[in-house]
Design a protein around this motif. Sequence first.
Motif, PDB file in Angstrom:
ATOM      1  N   ALA A  79       6.418   9.255  -1.617  1.00 14.73           N
ATOM      2  CA  ALA A  79       6.126   7.711  -1.574  1.00 14.73           C
ATOM      3  C   ALA A  79       5.811   7.184  -2.995  1.00 14.73           C
ATOM      4  O   ALA A  79       6.326   6.188  -3.435  1.00 14.73           O
ATOM      5  CB  ALA A  79       4.788   7.483  -0.466  1.00 14.73           C
ATOM      6  N   LEU A  80       5.117   8.177  -3.619  1.00 15.64           N
ATOM      7  CA  LEU A  80       4.697   7.553  -4.921  1.00 15.64           C
ATOM      8  C   LEU A  80       6.029   7.465  -6.066  1.00 15.64           C
ATOM      9  O   LEU A  80       6.158   6.545  -6.791  1.00 15.64           O
ATOM     10  CB  LEU A  80       3.586   8.513  -5.703  1.00 15.64           C
ATOM     11  CG  LEU A  80       2.147   8.402  -4.946  1.00 15.64           C
ATOM     12  CD1 LEU A  80       1.271   9.523  -5.497  1.00 15.64           C
ATOM     13  CD2 LEU A  80       1.633   6.951  -5.200  1.00 15.64           C
ATOM     14  N   TYR A  99       0.706  -1.151  -0.012  1.00 21.30           N
ATOM     15  CA  TYR A  99      -0.173   0.012   0.000  1.00 21.30           C
ATOM     16  C   TYR A  99       0.921   1.145  -0.011  1.00 21.30           C
ATOM     17  O   TYR A  99       1.730   1.266   0.809  1.00 21.30           O
ATOM     18  CB  TYR A  99      -0.951  -0.055   1.240  1.00 21.30           C
ATOM     19  CG  TYR A  99      -1.888  -1.063   1.203  1.00 21.30           C
ATOM     20  CD1 TYR A  99      -3.053  -0.818   0.498  1.00 21.30           C
ATOM     21  CD2 TYR A  99      -2.057  -1.981   1.930  1.00 21.30           C
ATOM     22  CE1 TYR A  99      -4.078  -1.648   0.468  1.00 21.30           C
ATOM     23  CE2 TYR A  99      -3.157  -2.802   2.019  1.00 21.30           C
ATOM     24  CZ  TYR A  99      -4.332  -2.807   1.210  1.00 21.30           C
ATOM     25  OH  TYR A  99      -5.391  -3.718   1.322  1.00 21.30           O
ATOM     26  N   MET A 100       0.586   2.144  -0.976  1.00 21.66           N
ATOM     27  CA  MET A 100       1.293   3.352  -0.932  1.00 21.66           C
ATOM     28  C   MET A 100       0.290   4.533  -0.894  1.00 21.66           C
ATOM     29  O   MET A 100      -0.755   4.554  -1.737  1.00 21.66           O
ATOM     30  CB  MET A 100       2.255   3.671  -2.257  1.00 21.66           C
ATOM     31  CG  MET A 100       2.923   2.584  -2.470  1.00 21.66           C
ATOM     32  SD  MET A 100       4.232   2.438  -1.221  1.00 21.66           S
ATOM     33  CE  MET A 100       5.184   3.755  -1.583  1.00 21.66           C
ATOM     34  N   PRO A 157       7.916  -0.508   3.389  1.00 20.30           N
ATOM     35  CA  PRO A 157       8.797  -1.207   2.512  1.00 20.30           C
ATOM     36  C   PRO A 157       9.760  -2.210   3.142  1.00 20.30           C
ATOM     37  O   PRO A 157      10.414  -3.135   2.494  1.00 20.30           O
ATOM     38  CB  PRO A 157       9.765   0.096   2.030  1.00 20.30           C
ATOM     39  CG  PRO A 157       8.735   1.134   2.102  1.00 20.30           C
ATOM     40  CD  PRO A 157       7.911   1.091   3.194  1.00 20.30           C
ATOM     41  N   SER A 158       9.800  -2.224   4.618  1.00 19.01           N
ATOM     42  CA  SER A 158      10.902  -2.923   5.199  1.00 19.01           C
ATOM     43  C   SER A 158      10.302  -4.286   4.945  1.00 19.01           C
ATOM     44  O   SER A 158      11.075  -5.163   5.707  1.00 19.01           O
ATOM     45  CB  SER A 158      11.024  -2.434   6.630  1.00 19.01           C
ATOM     46  OG  SER A 158      10.095  -2.414   7.391  1.00 19.01           O
ATOM     47  N   ASP A 184      -3.221   4.236  -2.766  1.00 24.81           N
ATOM     48  CA  ASP A 184      -4.375   4.067  -1.752  1.00 24.81           C
ATOM     49  C   ASP A 184      -4.977   5.300  -1.906  1.00 24.81           C
ATOM     50  O   ASP A 184      -4.456   6.562  -1.594  1.00 24.81           O
ATOM     51  CB  ASP A 184      -4.078   3.703  -0.522  1.00 24.81           C
ATOM     52  CG  ASP A 184      -5.213   3.111   0.528  1.00 24.81           C
ATOM     53  OD1 ASP A 184      -6.268   3.439  -0.070  1.00 24.81           O
ATOM     54  OD2 ASP A 184      -4.912   3.037   1.660  1.00 24.81           O
ATOM     55  N   LEU A 185      -6.340   5.492  -2.190  1.00 21.16           N
ATOM     56  CA  LEU A 185      -7.211   6.537  -2.042  1.00 21.16           C
ATOM     57  C   LEU A 185      -8.242   6.488  -1.008  1.00 21.16           C
ATOM     58  O   LEU A 185      -8.972   7.402  -0.757  1.00 21.16           O
ATOM     59  CB  LEU A 185      -7.897   6.849  -3.279  1.00 21.16           C
ATOM     60  CG  LEU A 185      -7.077   7.349  -4.520  1.00 21.16           C
ATOM     61  CD1 LEU A 185      -7.677   7.492  -5.875  1.00 21.16           C
ATOM     62  CD2 LEU A 185      -6.525   8.928  -4.198  1.00 21.16           C
TER      63      LEU A 185
END
Length: 293
Positions: free
Chosen positions: A21-22, A13-14, A225-226, A36-37
């Motif tokens: 982030a994008l 999820y971004m 991301p980790s 994600d919106l």
Amino acid sequence: MSTAHRPRRSCLYMPGANARALEKARELPADTLILDLEDAVAPDAKAEARGAIAAALKAGGYGPRELVVRMNGLDTEWGHADLEMAVAAGAQAVLAPKVTGPRDIERLGAALKKAGAGPDFALWVMIEMPLAILNIKEIAAARIGSHLTTFVMGTNDLAKEYRARMTPDRLAFQTALQLSVAAARAYGLTAIDGVYNDIKNEDGFRDECEQGRDLGFDGKTLIHPSQLEECNRIFAPSPHDVEQAKAVIEAFADPANAGKGVLKVGGKMTELLHLDEARRTVAMDEAIKGMAG
């Protein structure tokens, strides 16, 4: 790449409202990016986030990563615009929240058709409501003639709706998880496990990934991301599995074994049903290597 064999080990999820982030997502080793919106965006930031995701999608640069837009529900003031943007901007799919029955799949399909979605555009749906679990077979069956391809478990929402405790063994959700996998397999859908919330608990995350893999999920949704490296490793066929799969394929291809339904391969009794799984394992391994290369 075959859609059936596209890796979806890691679905990250971004937040659509986070331009940084994008941008960063273009370099992350995620199989799928879920832009994600919905939950990640405050109501007063929805329109701006939609514009940011549209610009990011049109700019491209995401390589082999699958791009999915998590939209707001069609009953909200933002849902239709989210869906139309995803289709127009070049996403591969939308992820719709809070479906509860086949009627939702029909409504989403009609909206996709109106937006001009082609036959390859996919519909993913969140399985996160108690009624969705009770109707899971009917929801899965609605894939016939529709854009529906994927179930995504929303375990946080299920916990809220169930009034259940989030324990390490996910005892409260085992029925929901297993029924969703069964329905997905019965109707040829992809099944993606829910998120793990405790980002710093590496052992807990690994255990939950292993549990999801053991239950039959194709991959897992992630919130940081980790979590990518370990998730990709666990949901990929291991080198041993690939080696065994290739041995099974070779054994059944050997003319000396023609007509045999049961063979001994690597010391294990192996039936024709194992041949199908072996082919899938090798195809998935090749697809993963293809993305990396």
